[in-house]
Design an enzyme around this catalytic site. Structure first.
Site, PDB file in Angstrom:
ATOM      1  N   HIS A  21      54.730 -25.403  29.894  1.00  0.00           N
ATOM      2  CA  HIS A  21      54.139 -24.126  30.307  1.00  0.00           C
ATOM      3  C   HIS A  21      55.218 -23.203  30.872  1.00  0.00           C
ATOM      4  O   HIS A  21      55.257 -22.009  30.561  1.00  0.00           O
ATOM      5  CB  HIS A  21      53.065 -24.337  31.386  1.00  0.00           C
ATOM      6  N   LYS A  45      35.549 -28.976  32.221  1.00  0.00           N
ATOM      7  CA  LYS A  45      36.622 -29.914  31.865  1.00  0.00           C
ATOM      8  C   LYS A  45      36.848 -30.951  32.959  1.00  0.00           C
ATOM      9  O   LYS A  45      37.594 -31.902  32.747  1.00  0.00           O
ATOM     10  CB  LYS A  45      37.935 -29.166  31.615  1.00  0.00           C
ATOM     11  N   ARG A  94      51.752 -26.486  20.531  1.00  0.00           N
ATOM     12  CA  ARG A  94      52.723 -27.574  20.564  1.00  0.00           C
ATOM     13  C   ARG A  94      52.918 -28.195  19.196  1.00  0.00           C
ATOM     14  O   ARG A  94      54.008 -28.602  18.839  1.00  0.00           O
ATOM     15  CB  ARG A  94      52.259 -28.669  21.533  1.00  0.00           C
ATOM     16  N   SER A 132      49.216 -31.626  29.597  1.00  0.00           N
ATOM     17  CA  SER A 132      48.714 -31.865  30.954  1.00  0.00           C
ATOM     18  C   SER A 132      47.919 -33.156  31.032  1.00  0.00           C
ATOM     19  O   SER A 132      48.023 -33.905  32.004  1.00  0.00           O
ATOM     20  CB  SER A 132      47.860 -30.690  31.425  1.00  0.00           C
TER      21      SER A 132
END
Length: 166
Positions: A21, A45, A94, A132
């Site tokens: 990030h 989430k 990514r 993450s």
């Protein structure tokens, strides 16, 4: 260049913020007058870290960027971006596997906020595998995540798991 396109929003849960990030912010910040990192509450989430801590950690990690601001938000992203007067949504890709989901989001956002463009950036190769969720899992199981996240994040994750273990 319109005033709106000088302001970009980089939204995410940042649970936690990673070196990937930070790399995206490092490369995107010179492109805009202002880059707002929007830390989403994302209760659906079930984030491991509370939003206030995620905002604090992101501010710490990004404090060297004069034109970067970090704010939490808990509303529809389209409304948040419109409220800020931003003209660009910044998203990271990514791997090819991210593309389908990100394309769907970009298409929905184009429908909701047609005046806003989505810009995709890829992280430097050494950060392409960092997510993450992987960082959280490694940390939760006692692994060393110091090469994947800023130092304050590694410390905060350790403290979080100690606190939960009681």
């Amino acid at each position: 260049m319109s005033v709106a396109t000088r302001i970009a929003v980089y939204p995410g849960t940042f649970d936690p913020i990673t070196n990937g990030h930070v790399d995206l912010v490092d490369r995107a910040s010179p492109l805009f007058e202002k880059l707002i990192v929007g830390v989403a509450a994302s209760p659906g989430k079930g984030p491991a870290l509370p939003m206030e801590l995620r905002v604090e950690l992101a501010r710490d990690a990004l404090s060297c960027y004069a034109n970067v601001e970090v704010h939490g938000f808990d509303c529809l992203l389209a409304n948040y971006v419109r409220e800020l007067g931003a003209g660009v949504l910044l998203r990271g890709l990514r791997a090819v596997s991210d593309f389908e989901y990100e394309f769907q989001l970009a298409s929905m956002n184009r429908h909701l906020i047609p005046e806003v463009e989505t810009l995709f950036l890829t992280p430097a190769e050494q950060y392409g595998f960092i997510s993450s969720s992987l960082v959280r899992e490694i940390s939760r199981l006692g692994g060393d995540v110091s090469s994947f996240v800023p130092p304050a994040v590694a410390t905060a994750l350790e403290a979080q798991w100690r606190e939960r273990a009681g």
